[in-house]
Design a protein around this motif. Structure first.
Motif, mmCIF file in Angstrom:
data_model
loop_
_atom_site.group_PDB
_atom_site.id
_atom_site.type_symbol
_atom_site.label_atom_id
_atom_site.label_comp_id
_atom_site.label_asym_id
_atom_site.label_seq_id
_atom_site.Cartn_x
_atom_site.Cartn_y
_atom_site.Cartn_z
ATOM 1 N N UNK A 163 -5.895 134.834 -30.849
ATOM 2 C CA UNK A 163 -5.609 134.389 -29.480
ATOM 3 C C UNK A 163 -6.599 135.013 -28.496
ATOM 4 N N UNK A 164 -6.904 136.290 -28.689
ATOM 5 C CA UNK A 164 -7.902 136.943 -27.842
ATOM 6 C C UNK A 164 -9.247 136.231 -27.934
ATOM 7 N N UNK A 165 -9.608 135.812 -29.160
ATOM 8 C CA UNK A 165 -10.878 135.114 -29.344
ATOM 9 C C UNK A 165 -10.895 133.795 -28.575
ATOM 10 N N UNK A 166 -9.786 133.067 -28.616
ATOM 11 C CA UNK A 166 -9.709 131.806 -27.874
ATOM 12 C C UNK A 166 -9.741 132.044 -26.369
ATOM 13 N N UNK A 167 -9.135 133.135 -25.922
ATOM 14 C CA UNK A 167 -9.132 133.439 -24.485
ATOM 15 C C UNK A 167 -10.541 133.609 -23.950
ATOM 16 N N UNK A 168 -11.400 134.210 -24.746
ATOM 17 C CA UNK A 168 -12.756 134.526 -24.282
ATOM 18 C C UNK A 168 -13.768 133.429 -24.576
ATOM 19 N N UNK A 169 -13.351 132.374 -25.276
ATOM 20 C CA UNK A 169 -14.314 131.387 -25.771
ATOM 21 C C UNK A 169 -14.646 130.340 -24.710
#
Length: 265
Positions: free
Chosen positions: A187-193
């Motif tokens: 989820x963190x990765x999607x937030x920053x993408x």
């Protein structure tokens, strides 16, 4: 990476001397998401399906950084490249659903030497802003998978009855069984993408597939990808975010035709 370093859990199917096709899953699912397409894709390709960290057979400990907010799509793409390197694979075809598609987009932008063709299924170059993903990550870290697993059918399926089929039930079980640490990190990765600035640099032949009933990454997100990647094709199929499951034959047909075109070119 050393020969005995841990890599993403994966399964390889198809002729060992065939062109390689990597298949990336969506958040909350395992490599089994690709079962409906596997037989057709493995006729002419060495298909390698993998699990995201904290999903299926991949431990969350594979992540280079596990503290909240640290994981990026670049980190996940690095794990995919580690997997390819372990198998001695230079270039490969790539297809991914949702987060798996974001990983493919990142690779096509930043490592074009590795990506022979790209298929982006029910995914986006950005996922609606950081805050909702940060909130979901925090919820999972605090309360485990149960709250988000309960809402998965509405996010995933355009047809509610899909959740009660054997394939739908298996996917939902994978979601509930995910490691909260790995799921939250994704989820963190999607937030920053946000790879929109790099899309014009993609050189790999690209097929975009959108689900007409996808509420997570609507058709407009697929259109943005196809309009921004030079020469990309967009096809819309019935079904929701997991159109690979709800419309398996249509997605399979598009992927087989895309791979054939890419190899002819």
């Amino acid at each position: 990476m050393t020969d005995n370093a841990p890599v993403l859990h994966h399964e390889a199917t198809g002729p060992e001397d065939a062109p390689v096709l990597l298949l990336g899953p969506s958040l909350g699912t395992s490599l089994d998401i690709w079962v409906p397409q596997l037989a057709a894709l493995a006729r002419a390709h060495r298909v390698i399906r993998y699990d995201l960290p904290g999903h299926g057979g991949s431990p969350a400990s594979l992540l280079p950084r596990q503290e909240p907010g640290a994981t990026t799509v670049a980190d996940l793409a690095g794990l995919v490249l580690d997997l390819a390197d372990r198998h001695g694979i230079g270039g490969f075809h790539y297809a991914g659903v949702s987060l798996g598609g974001a990983i493919g987009t990142y690779l096509a932008v930043h490592r074009p030497d590795r990506v022979a063709s790209l298929a982006l299924v029910c995914t986006s170059a950005h996922f609606g802003g950081a805050q909702p993903w940060r909130e979901r990550a925090a919820l999972v870290r605090e309360k485990g998978m149960a709250p988000v697993a309960a809402t998965a059918p509405a996010r995933w399926f355009a047809h509610p009855e899909t959740a009660t089929t054997p394939r739908g039930a298996a996917l939902l079980a994978d979601h509930a069984a995910a490691d909260p640490a790995g799921y939250a990190a994704c989820c963190d990765a999607l937030a920053a993408f946000d790879e929109r600035p790099g899309l014009a640099a993609v050189t790999a032949p690209t097929q975009v597939v959108a689900g007409a009933g996808d509420v997570a990454t609507p058709v407009s997100h697929g259109s943005e990808l196809a309009d921004s990647v030079p020469g990309a094709r967009l096809d819309v199929v019935d079904g929701g975010h997991l159109a690979v499951v709800e419309e398996p034959a249509a997605v399979t047909e598009l992927l087989v035709a895309h791979l054939a075109r890419a190899e002819r070119s």
